[in-house]
Design an enzyme around this catalytic site. Sequence first.
Site, PDB file in Angstrom:
ATOM      1  N   PHE A 121     -11.290  -0.400   6.455  1.00 37.54           N
ATOM      2  CA  PHE A 121     -11.224   0.417   7.536  1.00 37.54           C
ATOM      3  C   PHE A 121     -11.588   1.790   7.384  1.00 37.54           C
ATOM      4  O   PHE A 121     -11.669   2.773   8.389  1.00 37.54           O
ATOM      5  CB  PHE A 121      -9.849   0.283   8.185  1.00 37.54           C
ATOM      6  N   TYR A 127       0.843  -1.121   0.007  1.00 39.15           N
ATOM      7  CA  TYR A 127      -0.051  -0.009  -0.021  1.00 39.15           C
ATOM      8  C   TYR A 127       1.069   1.306  -0.002  1.00 39.15           C
ATOM      9  O   TYR A 127       0.576   2.371  -0.451  1.00 39.15           O
ATOM     10  CB  TYR A 127      -0.988   0.101   1.336  1.00 39.15           C
ATOM     11  N   CYS A 164      -1.628   1.611  10.570  1.00 41.44           N
ATOM     12  CA  CYS A 164      -0.528   2.478  11.074  1.00 41.44           C
ATOM     13  C   CYS A 164      -0.933   3.029  12.597  1.00 41.44           C
ATOM     14  O   CYS A 164      -0.034   2.874  13.527  1.00 41.44           O
ATOM     15  CB  CYS A 164      -0.318   3.733  10.314  1.00 41.44           C
ATOM     16  N   PHE A 165      -1.965   3.402  12.852  1.00 43.72           N
ATOM     17  CA  PHE A 165      -2.330   4.279  14.095  1.00 43.72           C
ATOM     18  C   PHE A 165      -2.060   3.175  15.320  1.00 43.72           C
ATOM     19  O   PHE A 165      -1.285   3.581  16.164  1.00 43.72           O
ATOM     20  CB  PHE A 165      -3.786   4.579  14.256  1.00 43.72           C
ATOM     21  N   THR A 223       7.472   2.587   8.388  1.00 47.43           N
ATOM     22  CA  THR A 223       7.512   3.171   9.660  1.00 47.43           C
ATOM     23  C   THR A 223       8.252   2.354  10.589  1.00 47.43           C
ATOM     24  O   THR A 223       7.873   1.170  10.631  1.00 47.43           O
ATOM     25  CB  THR A 223       6.044   3.309  10.105  1.00 47.43           C
ATOM     26  N   ARG A 235      -6.799  -3.600   7.106  1.00 49.65           N
ATOM     27  CA  ARG A 235      -5.966  -3.994   8.331  1.00 49.65           C
ATOM     28  C   ARG A 235      -6.674  -3.167   9.393  1.00 49.65           C
ATOM     29  O   ARG A 235      -6.807  -2.115   9.494  1.00 49.65           O
ATOM     30  CB  ARG A 235      -4.577  -3.660   8.178  1.00 49.65           C
ATOM     31  N   ARG A 262       1.250 -10.623  -6.002  1.00 45.32           N
ATOM     32  CA  ARG A 262       1.072  -9.340  -5.969  1.00 45.32           C
ATOM     33  C   ARG A 262       1.833  -8.627  -7.015  1.00 45.32           C
ATOM     34  O   ARG A 262       1.119  -7.784  -7.803  1.00 45.32           O
ATOM     35  CB  ARG A 262       1.797  -8.764  -4.577  1.00 45.32           C
TER      36      ARG A 262
END
Length: 463
Positions: A339, A13, A277-278, A133, A347, A40
């Site tokens: 999401f 992504y 991420c969060f 990240t 995710r 992919r």
Amino acid sequence: MKIKNICCIGAGYVGGPTMSVLAIQNPDIKITVVDINEERIKAWNDKDLNGLPIYEPGLKEIVQKARGQNLFFSTDVEKAIDEAEMIFISVNTPTKTYGKGKGMAADLKYIELCARQIAKVATTDKIVIEKSTLPVRTAQAIKNILDNTGNGIKFQILSNPEFLAEGTAVQDLLNPDRVLIGGEESDEGKEAIDALVDIYASWIPRERILTTNVWSSELSKLVANAFLAQRVSSINAISELCEVTGADVDEVSRAIGMDSRIGPKFLKASVGFGGSCFQKDILNLVYIAKTYGLNEVADYWEQVIIMNDHQKNRFAENIVSTLYNTVSGKKITFLGWAFKKDTNDTRESAAIYVADALLNEQAEICVYDPKVSQERIYADLDYLNTRSPEENRRLVKVVKDPYEACQEAHAIAILTEWDEFKEYDWKRIFDSVIKPAFVFDGRKILNKTTLNKMGFEYYAIGS
Ligand code: UDX
Ligand code: ADP
């Protein structure tokens, strides 16, 4: 230093959209995106572009323009590494599921594997860029591996965190608020930073390209996500207060958001934030704080996640209690599984956890999402390991038509804010559901008055 050849490890992504935009903005640089996942890469090379592995508005057009010109997708990781002067690492860094830091720290095994592979293959100097990240000071770990296992060549490590949000990735990449590049303060470090600045400067004004030391850059990414998630948890905490006091959370958001010091964005109450991420980044921040013995700092940020879990749980509990304290054997229709809207990514989606809670109460769930596949939905539920794959398939049905999904439902729950949900013929839906007809709007996107007039009992987060 003028870069001519770039490799990006990880076609997900982040890697996919980022490199596609980099390619159209730098037609004289050859960019190869590699991944160990053959399926992919095959999907990225899909001829008619409808099978691209990720859905992002505007992405198809960009890939069409650059692919085969200066943008390539391949599984030949070693060849791409060897040929490139600059290597982006854009592999996944999930939360650890085992050992020290389990459930909190980032699992760096994929990053380490990448670093070892680069070290093994590279025969010319490389600039290596962390795009994923990562916890603070990962660059040092990558450098250690490269310097100690490499073929005696020079590596410069840069941190260049990605701030794109899914669903708006292309726009965010074309017109970012800022680009952040962290590097060493030595002459070689500066040269590497300049090389990357030049690439972004082909379309982004220089004043929006910030350069810092590596640690500031790594930490800024975690902190940006923690602040954004904190805003969502803050407004979600207020949504519960609104529900008991008769205030309306959208009205409160609007009123506070007009204060320029607060600002209007990221104040939409919801069934809870999700995304890759969060949660991961906050857990990471909490883990780092704990590692340094900063327990108050750790507890402060952990509360953002506790609030988010509470929001998902109470949404599910409200459905159960409103349906006369039992959903056993009842059909609950989920509109939305992603999401957030405009992505097929699921995710950490709130939908997964709300479904799990309702399945624990023996509900039967029927899901409709415009972009998420049946396989993905089952994989998300199986991953929780709460019940067997057979049971998940028996209790959860996935359908391709929203009206079919709602037929004979005891309740409809809106989990994702897809625009199309607002356009449905809600009268037709009303006629087809079991009465009394309940709608639980986890995104507060429908109009209460209109639905009430049709005969629905309508519950929205925060009002
Ligand atoms: C986030 C950051 O925004 C991005 O900068 C970073 O690079 C990656 O993480 P993303 O997870 O793709 O991006 O989506 P984002 O738009 O931030 O939404 C995250 C979650 O918060 C979603 O579930 C969304 O529905 C929820 N959210 C967001 C709210 O519930 N209310 C809001 O007001 C905003
Ligand atoms: P993100 O949202 O950060 O892009 P994704 O999980 O979507 O995360 O993408 C990460 C990609 O990285 C996956 O497609 C995965 O197969 C790939 N990947 C992980 N490790 C390696 C590796 N050592 N070499 C090549 N690709 C890898």
